[in-house]
Design a protein around this motif. Structure first.
Motif, short mmCIF file in Angstrom:
data_model
loop_
_atom_site.label_atom_id
_atom_site.label_comp_id
_atom_site.label_asym_id
_atom_site.label_seq_id
_atom_site.Cartn_x
_atom_site.Cartn_y
_atom_site.Cartn_z
N ALA A 172 1.11 -1.35 0.08
CA ALA A 172 -0.37 -0.08 -0.30
C ALA A 172 1.05 0.88 0.18
CB ALA A 172 -1.05 -0.13 0.94
N ILE A 173 2.09 1.71 0.59
CA ILE A 173 2.40 2.39 1.10
C ILE A 173 3.77 2.53 -0.26
CG2 ILE A 173 4.84 3.28 2.39
CD1 ILE A 173 3.48 1.49 5.13
N GLY A 174 4.10 1.80 -0.84
CA GLY A 174 4.70 2.02 -2.27
C GLY A 174 4.05 2.52 -3.70
N SER A 175 3.00 1.45 -3.12
CA SER A 175 1.97 2.39 -4.21
C SER A 175 1.62 3.71 -4.19
CB SER A 175 1.22 1.28 -4.54
OG SER A 175 -0.47 1.84 -5.50
N LEU A 176 1.45 4.40 -3.23
CA LEU A 176 1.07 5.16 -2.92
C LEU A 176 1.86 6.40 -3.40
CD1 LEU A 176 -1.04 4.98 0.64
CD2 LEU A 176 -2.25 5.60 -1.50
N ALA A 177 3.44 6.10 -2.88
CA ALA A 177 4.92 6.70 -2.80
C ALA A 177 4.59 6.55 -4.53
CB ALA A 177 5.71 5.95 -2.74
N VAL A 178 4.65 5.81 -5.01
CA VAL A 178 4.64 5.66 -6.49
C VAL A 178 3.38 6.49 -7.40
CG1 VAL A 178 5.69 4.00 -8.49
CG2 VAL A 178 6.80 3.71 -6.10
N ARG A 179 2.72 5.50 -7.49
CA ARG A 179 1.36 6.08 -8.03
C ARG A 179 0.65 7.18 -8.29
NH1 ARG A 179 -0.58 1.24 -11.89
NH2 ARG A 179 -2.39 2.12 -10.81
N THR B 293 -6.76 0.31 2.61
CA THR B 293 -8.07 0.76 2.05
C THR B 293 -7.51 1.99 1.02
OG1 THR B 293 -9.36 0.43 4.29
CG2 THR B 293 -10.04 1.99 1.73
N LEU B 294 -6.76 2.38 1.45
CA LEU B 294 -6.08 3.80 0.31
C LEU B 294 -4.59 2.54 -0.56
CD1 LEU B 294 -5.15 6.68 2.72
CD2 LEU B 294 -6.69 7.12 1.36
N GLY B 295 -3.99 2.10 -0.09
CA GLY B 295 -3.65 1.36 -0.82
C GLY B 295 -4.46 0.44 -2.05
N PHE B 296 -5.70 -0.05 -1.33
CA PHE B 296 -6.39 -0.41 -2.35
C PHE B 296 -6.32 0.52 -4.16
CE2 PHE B 296 -10.99 -2.06 -3.52
CZ PHE B 296 -10.50 -3.18 -4.17
N PHE B 297 -7.29 1.83 -3.36
CA PHE B 297 -7.93 2.83 -4.33
C PHE B 297 -6.71 3.21 -5.11
CE2 PHE B 297 -11.28 2.37 -1.91
CZ PHE B 297 -12.50 3.56 -2.97
N SER B 298 -5.07 2.69 -4.28
CA SER B 298 -3.86 3.52 -6.07
C SER B 298 -3.32 2.16 -6.81
CB SER B 298 -2.76 4.06 -4.66
OG SER B 298 -1.99 3.80 -4.90
N VAL B 299 -3.35 1.20 -5.86
CA VAL B 299 -2.74 0.22 -6.53
C VAL B 299 -4.19 0.26 -7.66
CG1 VAL B 299 -2.82 -2.96 -7.04
CG2 VAL B 299 -2.28 -1.73 -5.00
N LEU B 300 -5.53 -0.62 -8.04
CA LEU B 300 -6.15 -0.19 -8.60
C LEU B 300 -6.80 1.05 -9.64
CD1 LEU B 300 -9.12 -2.71 -7.03
CD2 LEU B 300 -6.84 -3.84 -8.29
N GLY B 301 -6.09 1.96 -8.66
CA GLY B 301 -6.35 3.03 -9.78
C GLY B 301 -7.59 3.99 -10.22
N LEU B 302 -8.12 3.18 -8.18
CA LEU B 302 -9.92 3.40 -8.28
C LEU B 302 -9.63 5.28 -7.87
CD1 LEU B 302 -11.45 0.52 -6.69
CD2 LEU B 302 -11.57 1.48 -8.63
N GLU B 303 -10.73 5.82 -8.61
CA GLU B 303 -11.13 7.14 -8.15
C GLU B 303 -11.60 7.70 -6.79
OE1 GLU B 303 -14.35 10.62 -9.49
OE2 GLU B 303 -13.22 9.67 -10.86
#
Length: 304
Positions: free
Chosen positions: A24-31, A167-177
């Motif tokens: 989650a943190i990695g996706s939030l930092a990158v994506r 939960t934030l990471g879930f939205f970041s990984v899947l690219g949900l709005e």
């Protein structure tokens, strides 16, 4: 009552949570997050069709008309449509969008409202939303600290931070709005997870005072087993409602329902493992929860 050895799996739970948090943190930092119109700024146009609106056809019409990237969703009925234009457009584009839609549609199209959200407003919403979550976590820690004990407060906040980040990471990984409805869902997740954590903490405190010869791991296993039925029933009934909203509620609240589904699932898991495991890591004992002895009190008064 059958006592489950929940804490026997705590090492596996720690590894599982660590993997989810790193992802989650990695996706939030990158994506990062796919910020919605509420945070990035843009134009919102609401139109009403005389007949049922074909959302796919409206998207194609807008793309060919020079309004690429527009988000088209149903709003209330199948005749009301909400169009979100990205930043770069203004509220003056509402009339132009209406003209494009009227030209491509055989049914009459009526403009209901046009709203413009500037990027400065979106930035303020983002900052205020983050502050709201931090304030909620701080107040939770104060409440648990006064209601129970500092170690319980740390465990509760660890569980809440765990739930929010995943939960934030879930939205970041899947690219949900990510819009204001999802932010509201995150605050609701904090309340839901806190409720579960308090129920478990209250039973742990009660059993520490009752089972004085038992080890902390045994007390926590007994407490979790006693509250398991209530936790599962509450989570399952909540998930049934949220699944109905996600499937039949329309696109306007789809993100809200999805965020709550993820939050309820991960919150149920964290109330069993994250907060309890944190208590063991901090060395919770019956001495932390004993009723303070008042000077001159009779021995009978000390029995809880």
């Amino acid at each position: 009552m059958k006592v489950f050895n929940f804490m026997g799996w705590r090492l596996a739970a720690v590894v599982f949570s660590a993997v989810l948090l790193v992802t989650a943190i990695g996706s939030l930092a990158v994506r990062q997050l796919e910020w919605g119109l509420d945070f990035t700024g843009g134009t919102l146009v609401e139109v009403h069709y005389g007949d049922s609106a074909d959302l796919d056809a409206i998207r194609d019409t807008l793309d060919s008309g020079g309004y690429e990237g527009a988000t088209v969703v149903s709003f209330g009925t199948d005749q009301d449509v909400l169009i979100r234009l990205p930043s770069g457009f203004s509220d003056a584009d509402g009339a132009a969008v209406l003209a494009v839609l009227n030209e491509a549609s055989e049914a009459s199209v009526e403009l209901r409202r046009t709203e413009f959200i500037g990027p400065q407003v979106g930035e303020e919403l983002r900052e205020q939303g983050g502050l709201a979550m931090l304030l909620a976590l701080g107040l939770v820690m104060l409440y648990i600290g006064f209601r129970f004990q500092l170690k319980f407060a740390v465990g509760a906040v660890a569980a809440l931070v765990h739930d929010v980040l995943i939960t934030l990471g879930f939205f970041s990984v899947l690219g949900l709005e990510f819009d204001l409805t999802v932010l509201a869902a995150l605050l609701a997740v904090i309340g839901y997870s806190l409720n579960d954590t308090i129920v478990v903490a209250d039973r742990i405190r009660e059993n520490f005072r009752k089972l004085r010869r038992a080890e902390p791991v045994e007390v926590i296993n007994i407490s979790l087993s006693e509250t398991l039925g209530r936790t599962l029933v509450t989570s399952l009934t909540t998930l049934l409602v949220l699944a109905s909203l996600a499937i039949f509620g329309g696109e306007m609240i789809h993100g809200f329902a999805v965020a709550l589904i993820v939050g309820v699932l991960i919150g149920t898991y964290s109330s069993i493992y994250v907060s309890a495991t944190t208590l063991l890591l901090m060395g919770v004992s019956k001495e932390d929860l004993m009723i303070p002895v008042k000077e001159g009190a009779e021995q009978d008064d000390l029995v809880p």
